[in-house]
Design a protein around this motif. Structure first.
Motif, PDB file in Angstrom:
ATOM      1  N   ILE A   1     -26.756 -20.259  29.740  1.00 48.73           N
ATOM      2  CA  ILE A   1     -26.926 -20.743  28.373  1.00 48.73           C
ATOM      3  C   ILE A   1     -25.675 -21.534  27.973  1.00 48.73           C
ATOM      4  O   ILE A   1     -24.546 -21.092  28.189  1.00 48.73           O
ATOM      5  CB  ILE A   1     -27.141 -19.563  27.414  1.00 48.73           C
ATOM      6  N   ARG A   2     -25.871 -22.706  27.407  1.00 46.91           N
ATOM      7  CA  ARG A   2     -24.735 -23.546  27.012  1.00 46.91           C
ATOM      8  C   ARG A   2     -23.788 -22.757  26.115  1.00 46.91           C
ATOM      9  O   ARG A   2     -24.215 -22.019  25.234  1.00 46.91           O
ATOM     10  CB  ARG A   2     -25.226 -24.801  26.287  1.00 46.91           C
ATOM     11  N   HIS A   3     -22.477 -22.959  26.321  1.00 42.88           N
ATOM     12  CA  HIS A   3     -21.524 -22.082  25.641  1.00 42.88           C
ATOM     13  C   HIS A   3     -21.449 -22.332  24.139  1.00 42.88           C
ATOM     14  O   HIS A   3     -21.008 -21.452  23.395  1.00 42.88           O
ATOM     15  CB  HIS A   3     -20.141 -22.122  26.301  1.00 42.88           C
TER      16      HIS A   3
ATOM     17  N   GLU B   1     -27.967 -24.857  23.362  1.00 38.07           N
ATOM     18  CA  GLU B   1     -29.131 -24.557  24.197  1.00 38.07           C
ATOM     19  C   GLU B   1     -30.393 -25.020  23.463  1.00 38.07           C
ATOM     20  O   GLU B   1     -30.551 -24.818  22.246  1.00 38.07           O
ATOM     21  CB  GLU B   1     -29.209 -23.046  24.445  1.00 38.07           C
ATOM     22  N   ALA B   2     -31.306 -25.652  24.206  1.00 39.82           N
ATOM     23  CA  ALA B   2     -32.596 -26.033  23.625  1.00 39.82           C
ATOM     24  C   ALA B   2     -33.516 -24.812  23.697  1.00 39.82           C
ATOM     25  O   ALA B   2     -34.058 -24.497  24.756  1.00 39.82           O
ATOM     26  CB  ALA B   2     -33.193 -27.213  24.381  1.00 39.82           C
ATOM     27  N   MET B   3     -33.660 -24.119  22.587  1.00 42.22           N
ATOM     28  CA  MET B   3     -34.362 -22.828  22.586  1.00 42.22           C
ATOM     29  C   MET B   3     -35.853 -22.932  22.293  1.00 42.22           C
ATOM     30  O   MET B   3     -36.614 -22.040  22.656  1.00 42.22           O
ATOM     31  CB  MET B   3     -33.706 -21.891  21.563  1.00 42.22           C
ATOM     32  N   GLU B   4     -36.274 -24.005  21.628  1.00 43.86           N
ATOM     33  CA  GLU B   4     -37.647 -24.053  21.129  1.00 43.86           C
ATOM     34  C   GLU B   4     -38.573 -24.867  22.031  1.00 43.86           C
ATOM     35  O   GLU B   4     -39.542 -25.471  21.562  1.00 43.86           O
ATOM     36  CB  GLU B   4     -37.657 -24.613  19.708  1.00 43.86           C
TER      37      GLU B   4
ATOM     38  N   ASP C   1     -34.355 -23.724  31.681  1.00 45.17           N
ATOM     39  CA  ASP C   1     -34.743 -25.038  31.163  1.00 45.17           C
ATOM     40  C   ASP C   1     -33.925 -25.451  29.947  1.00 45.17           C
ATOM     41  O   ASP C   1     -33.650 -26.641  29.743  1.00 45.17           O
ATOM     42  CB  ASP C   1     -36.229 -25.046  30.787  1.00 45.17           C
ATOM     43  N   GLY C   2     -33.521 -24.483  29.120  1.00 44.30           N
ATOM     44  CA  GLY C   2     -32.856 -24.799  27.866  1.00 44.30           C
ATOM     45  C   GLY C   2     -31.516 -25.487  28.010  1.00 44.30           C
ATOM     46  O   GLY C   2     -31.059 -26.169  27.074  1.00 44.30           O
ATOM     47  N   CYS C   3     -30.861 -25.344  29.161  1.00 44.79           N
ATOM     48  CA  CYS C   3     -29.578 -26.028  29.372  1.00 44.79           C
ATOM     49  C   CYS C   3     -29.746 -27.289  30.209  1.00 44.79           C
ATOM     50  O   CYS C   3     -28.754 -27.939  30.549  1.00 44.79           O
ATOM     51  CB  CYS C   3     -28.565 -25.085  30.028  1.00 44.79           C
ATOM     52  N   ARG C   4     -30.997 -27.636  30.548  1.00 46.62           N
ATOM     53  CA  ARG C   4     -31.251 -28.753  31.459  1.00 46.62           C
ATOM     54  C   ARG C   4     -31.973 -29.929  30.807  1.00 46.62           C
ATOM     55  O   ARG C   4     -32.395 -30.866  31.482  1.00 46.62           O
ATOM     56  CB  ARG C   4     -32.068 -28.253  32.653  1.00 46.62           C
ATOM     57  N   VAL C   5     -32.142 -29.894  29.501  1.00 50.13           N
ATOM     58  CA  VAL C   5     -32.864 -30.944  28.792  1.00 50.13           C
ATOM     59  C   VAL C   5     -32.083 -32.268  28.890  1.00 50.13           C
ATOM     60  O   VAL C   5     -30.859 -32.279  28.776  1.00 50.13           O
ATOM     61  CB  VAL C   5     -33.079 -30.534  27.320  1.00 50.13           C
ATOM     62  N   PRO C   6     -32.773 -33.405  29.101  1.00 53.85           N
ATOM     63  CA  PRO C   6     -32.077 -34.697  29.226  1.00 53.85           C
ATOM     64  C   PRO C   6     -31.176 -35.033  28.044  1.00 53.85           C
ATOM     65  O   PRO C   6     -31.462 -34.702  26.888  1.00 53.85           O
ATOM     66  CB  PRO C   6     -33.240 -35.693  29.342  1.00 53.85           C
ATOM     67  N   LEU C   7     -30.077 -35.711  28.359  1.00 53.50           N
ATOM     68  CA  LEU C   7     -29.020 -35.993  27.389  1.00 53.50           C
ATOM     69  C   LEU C   7     -29.441 -37.035  26.350  1.00 53.50           C
ATOM     70  O   LEU C   7     -30.195 -37.964  26.650  1.00 53.50           O
ATOM     71  CB  LEU C   7     -27.772 -36.520  28.106  1.00 53.50           C
ATOM     72  N   PRO C   8     -28.906 -36.910  25.138  1.00 53.43           N
ATOM     73  CA  PRO C   8     -29.083 -37.968  24.133  1.00 53.43           C
ATOM     74  C   PRO C   8     -27.912 -38.950  24.173  1.00 53.43           C
ATOM     75  O   PRO C   8     -26.775 -38.588  23.904  1.00 53.43           O
ATOM     76  CB  PRO C   8     -29.103 -37.171  22.822  1.00 53.43           C
ATOM     77  N   TRP C   9     -28.208 -40.208  24.478  1.00 56.27           N
ATOM     78  CA  TRP C   9     -27.170 -41.231  24.517  1.00 56.27           C
ATOM     79  C   TRP C   9     -27.117 -42.026  23.210  1.00 56.27           C
ATOM     80  O   TRP C   9     -26.047 -42.488  22.806  1.00 56.27           O
ATOM     81  CB  TRP C   9     -27.410 -42.182  25.694  1.00 56.27           C
ATOM     82  N   THR C  10     -28.285 -42.207  22.587  1.00 56.89           N
ATOM     83  CA  THR C  10     -28.348 -42.969  21.346  1.00 56.89           C
ATOM     84  C   THR C  10     -29.122 -42.181  20.301  1.00 56.89           C
ATOM     85  O   THR C  10     -30.079 -41.465  20.622  1.00 56.89           O
ATOM     86  CB  THR C  10     -29.041 -44.331  21.565  1.00 56.89           C
ATOM     87  N   ALA C  11     -28.719 -42.304  19.057  1.00 55.80           N
ATOM     88  CA  ALA C  11     -29.362 -41.562  17.976  1.00 55.80           C
ATOM     89  C   ALA C  11     -30.753 -42.091  17.670  1.00 55.80           C
ATOM     90  O   ALA C  11     -31.599 -41.369  17.134  1.00 55.80           O
ATOM     91  CB  ALA C  11     -28.500 -41.608  16.719  1.00 55.80           C
ATOM     92  N   SER C  12     -31.011 -43.337  17.992  1.00 53.38           N
ATOM     93  CA  SER C  12     -32.323 -43.933  17.769  1.00 53.38           C
ATOM     94  C   SER C  12     -32.883 -44.386  19.113  1.00 53.38           C
ATOM     95  O   SER C  12     -32.226 -44.296  20.145  1.00 53.38           O
ATOM     96  CB  SER C  12     -32.222 -45.120  16.809  1.00 53.38           C
TER      97      SER C  12
END
Length: 553
Positions: free
Chosen positions: A341-343, A402-405, A427-438
């Motif tokens: 789980i992400r710290h 962590e992406a919990m939902e 899976d919750g720590c492996r979700v693809p990264l956000p590079w841009t807000a839009s």
């Protein structure tokens, strides 16, 4: 606490003090637009990593695989899976990284292969006792007709650690061992053919120019003779970090394997490095993996899994420096990776969550996101002041929780399926990264496809949004890494300082480092000049769940 001086080990090798950034390729950046990250995507983002200030990248598996366990089931150790690109894409990425002064470590999975590996397919077609089966751990079953598994071992992913095969004539046959998923049969490392094959695999990637290997399940290759029954304690860590004697973890014979690999790497210039994923019950035993003729680093899991508690944190730092120092190795420091789980969430959990179980919509003890992020930033501020090598996991520099939902229908971790939905998995720590807000997929790609769904609230964690915020987590990490490099904090001496019992404090030369793990502020005195603060605040009282680097007049 009386002042106590502790030193990092001496030596000029890059890996002794490096900050190494873990890339989980399928979730980093997607150039092809198919929803899965790839090697060209990594190449396109190397300038972002250069600006962050890291020294090396570690790539989780990208080799040919049916992806039953996100690439940790390898079918061909000498090629790139088409999901991620080609060998030419790898070579281009490696060259581009090296041109920016970034070293490259690749993940190697020696405990098991995919069941689609040519060797295992040959074993299925061969007879019991054949050389083909001798590469894996095949055994006759127990019971009157061999209908029972050879022993009672339970897979890390749930269920039996054994799977029965159907022989070529259609009859029920032998059983094979798989510590993890049924699609991941374990190699038999008492077989010299297996050992020679992996020497060849090491040389294949070293010849291409890689700077080292992170070794998956490094403590699992040798099993106790006779494969005796074993029932773990109900509260035991599934990867072996909580019990002394587990017949498939940490057996003495693994050390001969890594002495052999050490000699292979020594054939090459440039201080090539081995780092082991070895979950062991004590730091004293963990340090045995990095004796001078074995691995160069091993992950400091006791540190990573330490709770947000000042006494416990002081103890594990002190013991780490002592035990690794005794064998001439640097301690490594790590707070997050692709298996935990992400710290920014884990440090604020209010209920137990054993490693690998994960957290999800129905979990008890979910973290407060504000407290979790504050503790996560403070923990990193403390960690990056410690002597030794530090590992960062992609996205932690954005403060990702962590992406919990994640809805049940999107989950992909084998743990979820083999436990019949009782354990959420990783899976919750492996979700693809956000590079841009839009934009589609928050800039992960241009198509909007994503192999795991990205939470809508991640827009505020996007890299481009944090770039312009002076107090963002991204800019905190950049400041920490810049100052760490300038002050050479990866080497040298740590002096413990007397402080409030609920704080951790030490000095690195003229730099004072303190983390407040209490619920109340700690007054530092009027003579302080702050260098870095994990959270913005005014005055000289260090708030709760906050850390700082400062000097005194």
């Amino acid at each position: 606490m009386a002042q106590l001086e502790q030193s990092a080990t001496s030596g000029s090798e890059w890996w002794r003090s490096a900050v190494i950034y873990q890339i989980y390729p399928r979730s980093f950046a997607d150039a092809s637009g198919d929803g899965i990250g790839d090697l060209p995507g990594i190449t396109s983002r190397l300038d972002d990593l250069k600006s962050l200030g890291i020294d090396a990248i570690w790539l989780s598996p990208f080799m040919t695989s049916p992806q039953k366990d996100a690439g940790y089931d390898v079918a061909d150790y000498r090629d790139v899976d088409p999901l991620f690109g080609t060998l030419a894409d790898f070579d281009a990425m490696l060259q581009a990284a090296h041109a920016r002064g970034i070293r490259v470590i690749v993940d190697l999975v020696p405990n098991h292969s995919s069941d689609q590996h040519v060797w295992f397919q040959q074993a299925l077609k061969a007879a019991p006792g054949s050389p083909e089966r001798a590469r894996y751990i095949f055994r006759d079953g127990r019971g009157e007709n061999g209908e029972l598994p050879p022993n009672n071992w339970e897979s890390v992913f749930g269920g039996s650690m054994w799977e029965r095969v159907t022989e070529a004539d259609g009859t029920p046959g032998q059983w094979y061992l798989h510590i993890f998923d049924v699609s991941q049969p374990d190699f038999d490392w008492t077989n010299e053919e297996v050992r020679e094959e992996f020497r060849s695999i090491l040389r294949f990637w070293l010849d291409r120019g890689v700077d080292g290997f992170r070794v998956d399940v490094a403590h699992g290759l040798i099993k106790a003779e006779g494969l005796p029954d074993y029932t773990p304690d109900a509260s035991a860590d599934s990867m072996g970090g909580g019990e002394e004697d587990v017949p498939y973890w940490g057996q003495d014979g693994v050390h001969d394997i890594y002495r052999d690999w050490h000699r292979v790497l020594a054939e090459y210039d440039g201080d090539r490095a081995l780092c082991g994923e070895a979950w062991l019950p004590t730091l004293q035993r963990t340090a045995l993996w990095v004796r001078p003729d074995e691995m160069h680093q091993t992950f400091n899991f006791p540190y990573m899994m330490t709770a947000w508690d000042a006494d416990a944190l002081r103890d594990v730092i002190r013991e780490s420096l002592d035990e690794f120092g005794r064998v001439g190795a640097p301690s490594t420091w790590v707070l997050s990776n692709h298996d935990v789980i992400r710290h920014a969430s884990r440090l604020a959990l209010t209920a137990d969550s054993p490693q690998g179980d994960g957290i999800g919509p129905r979990s008890a003890g979910k973290p407060d996101p504000v407290i979790g992020l504050s503790r996560g930033r403070a923990a990193t501020t403390l960690m990056l002041a410690l002597p030794g090598s530090a590992y960062l996991y992609q996205g932690e520099e954005l403060g990702l929780p962590e992406a919990m939902e994640i809805p049940d229908e999107f989950r992909q971790d084998p743990t979820w399926f083999r436990s019949n939905g009782e354990r959420y998995g990783r899976d919750g720590c492996r979700v693809p990264l956000p590079w841009t807000a839009s934009g589609t997929a928050f800039g992960f790609n241009d198509t909007g496809a994503s192999w795991l769904p990205q939470p809508a609230e991640w827009a505020r964690f996007a890299r481009d949004a944090e770039e312009t915020q002076p107090d963002s987590t991204l800019n905190l990490y950049r400041a920490l890494l810049t100052e760490r490099r300038a002050r050479k904090l990866g080497t040298g001496t740590l002096v413990w300082e007397d402080t409030d019992a609920s704080a951790v404090a030490f000095r690195r030369g003229d730099l004072h480092v303190i983390a407040n793990l209490s619920d109340a502020p700690i007054e530092l005195g009027e003579d302080v000049t702050f260098v870095i603060r994990s959270e913005p605040f005014t005055g000289t009282a260090l708030p709760a769940n906050t850390a700082a680097w400062f000097t005194r007049a």
